[in-house]
Design a protein around this motif. Structure first.
Motif, PDB file in Angstrom:
ATOM      1  N   SER A 223       0.772  -1.337  -0.061  1.00  0.00           N
ATOM      2  CA  SER A 223      -0.011   0.028   0.017  1.00  0.00           C
ATOM      3  C   SER A 223       0.896   1.179  -0.049  1.00  0.00           C
ATOM      4  O   SER A 223       2.155   1.292  -0.359  1.00  0.00           O
ATOM      5  CB  SER A 223      -1.067  -0.030   1.255  1.00  0.00           C
ATOM      6  OG  SER A 223      -1.986   0.976   1.154  1.00  0.00           O
ATOM      7  N   HIS A 224       0.297   2.375   0.354  1.00  0.00           N
ATOM      8  CA  HIS A 224       0.920   3.700   0.401  1.00  0.00           C
ATOM      9  C   HIS A 224       1.709   4.091  -0.863  1.00  0.00           C
ATOM     10  O   HIS A 224       1.131   3.704  -1.942  1.00  0.00           O
ATOM     11  CB  HIS A 224       2.036   3.535   1.550  1.00  0.00           C
ATOM     12  CG  HIS A 224       1.375   3.893   2.846  1.00  0.00           C
ATOM     13  ND1 HIS A 224       1.210   4.958   3.559  1.00  0.00           N
ATOM     14  CD2 HIS A 224       0.661   2.769   3.674  1.00  0.00           C
ATOM     15  CE1 HIS A 224       0.599   4.717   4.724  1.00  0.00           C
ATOM     16  NE2 HIS A 224       0.341   3.521   4.753  1.00  0.00           N
ATOM     17  N   GLU A 225       2.685   4.613  -0.805  1.00  0.00           N
ATOM     18  CA  GLU A 225       3.403   5.211  -2.093  1.00  0.00           C
ATOM     19  C   GLU A 225       3.783   4.211  -2.850  1.00  0.00           C
ATOM     20  O   GLU A 225       3.846   4.208  -4.371  1.00  0.00           O
ATOM     21  CB  GLU A 225       4.783   6.210  -1.753  1.00  0.00           C
ATOM     22  CG  GLU A 225       4.375   7.403  -1.023  1.00  0.00           C
ATOM     23  CD  GLU A 225       4.005   7.167   0.530  1.00  0.00           C
ATOM     24  OE1 GLU A 225       4.092   8.488   1.067  1.00  0.00           O
ATOM     25  OE2 GLU A 225       3.932   6.143   0.984  1.00  0.00           O
ATOM     26  N   ALA A 226       4.330   3.247  -2.413  1.00  0.00           N
ATOM     27  CA  ALA A 226       4.901   2.037  -3.344  1.00  0.00           C
ATOM     28  C   ALA A 226       3.893   1.482  -4.282  1.00  0.00           C
ATOM     29  O   ALA A 226       4.119   0.984  -5.393  1.00  0.00           O
ATOM     30  CB  ALA A 226       5.586   0.835  -2.585  1.00  0.00           C
ATOM     31  N   ALA A 227       2.767   1.333  -3.524  1.00  0.00           N
ATOM     32  CA  ALA A 227       1.483   0.955  -4.548  1.00  0.00           C
ATOM     33  C   ALA A 227       0.974   1.942  -5.454  1.00  0.00           C
ATOM     34  O   ALA A 227       0.798   1.656  -6.754  1.00  0.00           O
ATOM     35  CB  ALA A 227       0.477   0.385  -3.613  1.00  0.00           C
ATOM     36  N   ALA A 228       0.770   3.151  -4.786  1.00  0.00           N
ATOM     37  CA  ALA A 228       0.188   4.228  -5.707  1.00  0.00           C
ATOM     38  C   ALA A 228       1.162   4.425  -6.931  1.00  0.00           C
ATOM     39  O   ALA A 228       0.657   4.923  -8.060  1.00  0.00           O
ATOM     40  CB  ALA A 228       0.082   5.394  -4.808  1.00  0.00           C
TER      41      ALA A 228
ATOM     42  N   ARG B  13       5.596   0.169   2.180  1.00  0.00           N
ATOM     43  CA  ARG B  13       4.686  -0.132   3.077  1.00  0.00           C
ATOM     44  C   ARG B  13       3.707  -1.284   2.940  1.00  0.00           C
ATOM     45  O   ARG B  13       3.024  -1.280   1.845  1.00  0.00           O
ATOM     46  CB  ARG B  13       3.982   0.994   3.719  1.00  0.00           C
ATOM     47  CG  ARG B  13       5.108   2.074   4.544  1.00  0.00           C
ATOM     48  CD  ARG B  13       3.984   3.041   5.298  1.00  0.00           C
ATOM     49  NE  ARG B  13       5.000   3.761   5.957  1.00  0.00           N
ATOM     50  CZ  ARG B  13       4.924   4.864   6.765  1.00  0.00           C
ATOM     51  NH1 ARG B  13       3.418   5.075   7.120  1.00  0.00           N
ATOM     52  NH2 ARG B  13       5.577   5.542   7.570  1.00  0.00           N
ATOM     53  N   VAL B  14       3.485  -2.208   3.838  1.00  0.00           N
ATOM     54  CA  VAL B  14       2.765  -3.490   3.237  1.00  0.00           C
ATOM     55  C   VAL B  14       1.690  -3.857   4.349  1.00  0.00           C
ATOM     56  O   VAL B  14       2.262  -3.912   5.707  1.00  0.00           O
ATOM     57  CB  VAL B  14       3.821  -4.697   2.691  1.00  0.00           C
ATOM     58  CG1 VAL B  14       4.722  -5.132   3.901  1.00  0.00           C
ATOM     59  CG2 VAL B  14       2.897  -5.928   2.284  1.00  0.00           C
TER      60      VAL B  14
ATOM     61  N   ILE C 236      -5.445   2.069  -0.609  1.00  0.00           N
ATOM     62  CA  ILE C 236      -4.154   2.995  -0.647  1.00  0.00           C
ATOM     63  C   ILE C 236      -4.382   4.571  -0.699  1.00  0.00           C
ATOM     64  O   ILE C 236      -3.605   4.971  -0.028  1.00  0.00           O
ATOM     65  CB  ILE C 236      -3.716   2.906  -2.265  1.00  0.00           C
ATOM     66  CG1 ILE C 236      -3.137   1.264  -2.430  1.00  0.00           C
ATOM     67  CG2 ILE C 236      -2.507   3.618  -2.770  1.00  0.00           C
ATOM     68  CD1 ILE C 236      -2.886   1.036  -4.167  1.00  0.00           C
ATOM     69  N   TYR C 237      -5.395   4.851  -1.135  1.00  0.00           N
ATOM     70  CA  TYR C 237      -5.819   6.419  -1.064  1.00  0.00           C
ATOM     71  C   TYR C 237      -5.965   6.925   0.475  1.00  0.00           C
ATOM     72  O   TYR C 237      -5.351   7.617   0.949  1.00  0.00           O
ATOM     73  CB  TYR C 237      -7.076   6.511  -1.709  1.00  0.00           C
ATOM     74  CG  TYR C 237      -7.699   8.191  -1.394  1.00  0.00           C
ATOM     75  CD1 TYR C 237      -7.082   9.333  -2.077  1.00  0.00           C
ATOM     76  CD2 TYR C 237      -8.743   8.263  -0.608  1.00  0.00           C
ATOM     77  CE1 TYR C 237      -7.414  10.552  -1.760  1.00  0.00           C
ATOM     78  CE2 TYR C 237      -9.287   9.497  -0.356  1.00  0.00           C
ATOM     79  CZ  TYR C 237      -8.690  10.552  -0.994  1.00  0.00           C
ATOM     80  OH  TYR C 237      -9.093  11.970  -0.774  1.00  0.00           O
ATOM     81  N   LEU C 238      -6.631   5.781   1.234  1.00  0.00           N
ATOM     82  CA  LEU C 238      -6.830   6.015   2.575  1.00  0.00           C
ATOM     83  C   LEU C 238      -5.696   6.185   3.393  1.00  0.00           C
ATOM     84  O   LEU C 238      -5.282   6.906   4.346  1.00  0.00           O
ATOM     85  CB  LEU C 238      -8.112   5.265   3.289  1.00  0.00           C
ATOM     86  CG  LEU C 238      -9.447   5.385   2.722  1.00  0.00           C
ATOM     87  CD1 LEU C 238     -10.225   4.149   3.319  1.00  0.00           C
ATOM     88  CD2 LEU C 238     -10.012   6.809   3.132  1.00  0.00           C
TER      89      LEU C 238
END
Length: 364
Positions: free
Chosen positions: A265-270, A284-285, A339-341
């Motif tokens: 999630s977070h930046e790495a996913a976005a 972050r996972v 991811i957004y939240l």
């Protein structure tokens, strides 16, 4: 109506006291008893109001709670009452809603129709000819708490399901299965959302289905509640000799080998969905914690640190916290909604990235 006359009396008394505290305002409770019960005039109390030399008659309608769904009926009742002049009065009366709690959306609708209101939190709106009173205060604690619980725990999973598939129609049982909750929980959440007038319904009885008509309003409401929710439990690690891109791939490979349920999630996913930053320094996972997860983290050679972490592990207590994850390039990514939240809770430029991500990937 409220359940007890005593509660009605307390609300009316608070309202009159609030008026009297204002400069150049005098207010007198002319009638208290629920007149509508006797002569069908339809209002619950009458107040004689004097503002800066101008005189008005207020006809009060008392309610327990008011949500957007209730506003049309409330306005109809107030306007019907205002057409009946109290005996011996020549002036046109003004109708005003007094309630223990009025949701922000309901207040906005009432103001758009120029219908006055007062709630127990101290908010007051009174548009009168030649006089205008407006006091905006936070919602009463009871309303704030009930709204907050809607965005936590298993109830939040129902919201997640509705937002992730906002174009679909759902029956209660189907929605419960999608959200990994009981039908009772799904039904409770749908009832709450209907009060905000965010859903559209079709059919009756067991075949009744709902559709999220206002996904933007629901997601906006969720973002406002984030500050009141508990911080995420985050384990901080440092994995030596690994950049963020290769670290994410390595995590995916090792976690799959250990049958660990996870979602980056977070930046790495976005960044993989909607590139925004020139580089990402941390992965972050979300991880379903257990013996397998601990073994996988050990195999990644992750070391616990307080500063300088390049790997953050968010502890997921149940599979429901990994809802709607997506497989992209052999890596499980959290759902765009999650991811957004998560980005909104982050540091640095994460909030800026969140707005870019919402526009580019979520679209509402």
């Amino acid at each position: 109506m409220l359940e007890t006359t005593l509660t009605e009396q307390q609300l009316i008394a608070r309202f009159v006291d609030a008026l009297r505290e204002l400069p150049e305002v005098e207010a007198d409770l002319d009638h208290w008893e629920s007149v509508g019960k006797h002569d069908d005039s339809g209002y619950d109390a009458q107040v004689d109001l004097h503002v800066a030399g101008k005189s008005f008659i207020l006809l009060l309608e008392v309610k327990k709670t008011v949500f957007p769904r209730d506003v049309r009926q409330v306005i109809w009742q107030l306007r019907a009452a205002s057409h009946v002049k109290p005996a011996g009065q020549e002036k046109e009366p003004l109708s005003l809603l007094v309630a223990e709690s009025i949701s922000p959306g309901a207040k906005e609708l009432l103001r758009s129709e120029r219908v006055g209101y007062y709630d127990s939190g101290g908010s007051l709106y009174l548009p009168a000819p030649g006089a205008y009173l407006y006091i905006d205060k936070p919602p009463p604690k009871a309303l704030t708490k009930s709204v907050r619980t809607l965005f936590t725990g298993r109830r939040a999973q129902v919201l997640h399901a509705l937002l992730a598939q906002y174009q679909n129609w759902f029956g209660v049982t189907e929605l419960a299965q999608q959200a990994m909750v009981s039908p009772a929980t799904a039904s409770q959440v749908l009832t709450e959302l209907e009060r905000f007038d965010w859903l559209e319904a079709r059919g009756q009885g067991p075949s009744k289905e709902r559709h999220l008509r206002e996904p933007t309003a629901l997601l906006d409401a969720w973002t406002k509640q984030l500050a009141a929710t508990r911080p995420q439990t985050l384990r901080r690690y440092y994995v030596p000799g690994t950049k963020a891109d290769s670290l994410a791939a390595r995590i995916g490979q090792v976690f799959d080998q250990h049958d660990v349920e996870y979602a980056v999630s977070h930046e790495a996913a976005a960044q993989r969905y909607a590139p925004f930053l020139s580089n990402v320094s941390q992965v972050r996972v979300r991880v379903l914690i257990g013996a397998n997860a601990d073994a996988a983290i050990g195999d990644v050679d992750a070391r616990v640190v307080n500063e300088g972490a390049n790997l953050g592990v968010i502890e997921a207590k149940s599979p429901g916290e990994l809802l709607f994850r997506e497989r992209v390039d052999n890596l499980w990514l959290a759902s765009p909604i999650q991811i957004y939240l998560d980005l909104l809770r982050g540091e640095g430029r994460s909030k800026e990235m969140a707005e870019h991500f919402r526009k580019e990937r979520i679209g509402f």
